[in-house]
Motif scaffolding. Sequence first.
Motif, PDB file in Angstrom:
ATOM      1  N   ALA A  12       0.846  -1.193   0.000  1.00 12.53           N
ATOM      2  CA  ALA A  12       0.000   0.000   0.000  1.00 12.53           C
ATOM      3  C   ALA A  12       0.882   1.243   0.000  1.00 12.53           C
ATOM      4  N   SER A  13       0.378   2.307  -0.592  1.00 10.49           N
ATOM      5  CA  SER A  13       1.088   3.583  -0.537  1.00 10.49           C
ATOM      6  C   SER A  13       1.130   4.050   0.911  1.00 10.49           C
ATOM      7  N   CYS A  84      -0.730  -1.300   5.253  1.00 15.57           N
ATOM      8  CA  CYS A  84      -1.278  -2.629   4.999  1.00 15.57           C
ATOM      9  C   CYS A  84      -2.276  -2.593   3.849  1.00 15.57           C
ATOM     10  N   THR A  85      -2.057  -3.434   2.863  1.00 17.11           N
ATOM     11  CA  THR A  85      -3.015  -3.567   1.763  1.00 17.11           C
ATOM     12  C   THR A  85      -4.235  -4.348   2.232  1.00 17.11           C
ATOM     13  N   MET A  86      -5.311  -4.191   1.519  1.00 18.88           N
ATOM     14  CA  MET A  86      -6.514  -4.968   1.828  1.00 18.88           C
ATOM     15  C   MET A  86      -6.304  -6.445   1.523  1.00 18.88           C
ATOM     16  N   PRO A 119      -4.280  -0.115   7.817  1.00 15.17           N
ATOM     17  CA  PRO A 119      -4.655  -0.092   6.400  1.00 15.17           C
ATOM     18  C   PRO A 119      -4.544   1.315   5.825  1.00 15.17           C
ATOM     19  N   ARG A 120      -4.116   1.363   4.579  1.00 10.24           N
ATOM     20  CA  ARG A 120      -3.969   2.645   3.878  1.00 10.24           C
ATOM     21  C   ARG A 120      -4.662   2.468   2.533  1.00 10.24           C
ATOM     22  N   GLU A 121      -5.962   2.497   2.566  1.00 13.99           N
ATOM     23  CA  GLU A 121      -6.760   2.219   1.375  1.00 13.99           C
ATOM     24  C   GLU A 121      -8.007   3.075   1.412  1.00 13.99           C
ATOM     25  N   THR A 122      -8.388   3.607   0.274  1.00 14.73           N
ATOM     26  CA  THR A 122      -9.653   4.343   0.172  1.00 14.73           C
ATOM     27  C   THR A 122     -10.063   4.441  -1.282  1.00 14.73           C
ATOM     28  N   MET A 124     -13.273   1.956   0.387  1.00 16.40           N
ATOM     29  CA  MET A 124     -13.360   0.535   0.729  1.00 16.40           C
ATOM     30  C   MET A 124     -14.735   0.012   0.359  1.00 16.40           C
ATOM     31  N   HIS A 128     -13.950  -5.352   2.461  1.00 13.28           N
ATOM     32  CA  HIS A 128     -12.848  -4.773   3.253  1.00 13.28           C
ATOM     33  C   HIS A 128     -13.287  -4.566   4.702  1.00 13.28           C
ATOM     34  N   PRO A 144      -6.733   2.446  11.051  1.00 11.78           N
ATOM     35  CA  PRO A 144      -6.548   3.058   9.731  1.00 11.78           C
ATOM     36  C   PRO A 144      -5.669   4.302   9.790  1.00 11.78           C
TER      37      PRO A 144
END
Length: 186
Positions: A12-13, A84-86, A119-122, A124, A128, A144
Amino acid sequence: MSDPFIIGITGASGAIYAHRLMRHLNDLNAEVHLVMTEHGRQVIAFEGHQELTSLASKIYRNDDMFAAIASGSFRHQGMVVVPCTMASLGKMAHGIGDTLLTRAADVCLKERRPLVVVPRETPMHAGHFQNQKILSNLGAVVLPANPSFYLKPQSIEDLVDTVLARVLDHLGLDHPVSRRWREMGQ
């Protein structure tokens, strides 16, 4: 020296989160063991944080299933997967320990050691959220990478540190990384 902390980095970025966390742990004289996915290595290079590897006292290959951190008998103070990626989070939620990183996380859960997942994702989707709920129900802290603004951060590093202060809190560490609400003199 006390038992180490394990840092896991996925693709993840947000390599700055891992880099600054490792720097803070070093400043606290904590030993850091590192495991990265291949995509994690690529993101670290792309985002310009290759020097974070120099902050680890031990680096494990993600395909080394005979590494110490794959065993419940390895003593450590906890693990943080940041960013952390999903995909990695989903594997952890469902006990899929097919890499050293996900196996080490699974060991934390079964041994009841601290596991903090950032987690670093958006955005979701519902899957997720379900995986985060499962992981939380298994005993992990899902934290998060949502920085706070009430401390009026002046830099990207200040902003990142609002998240990392919470990570360090969940690891049970006293730290000067970020002021707390109502410690602002207001």
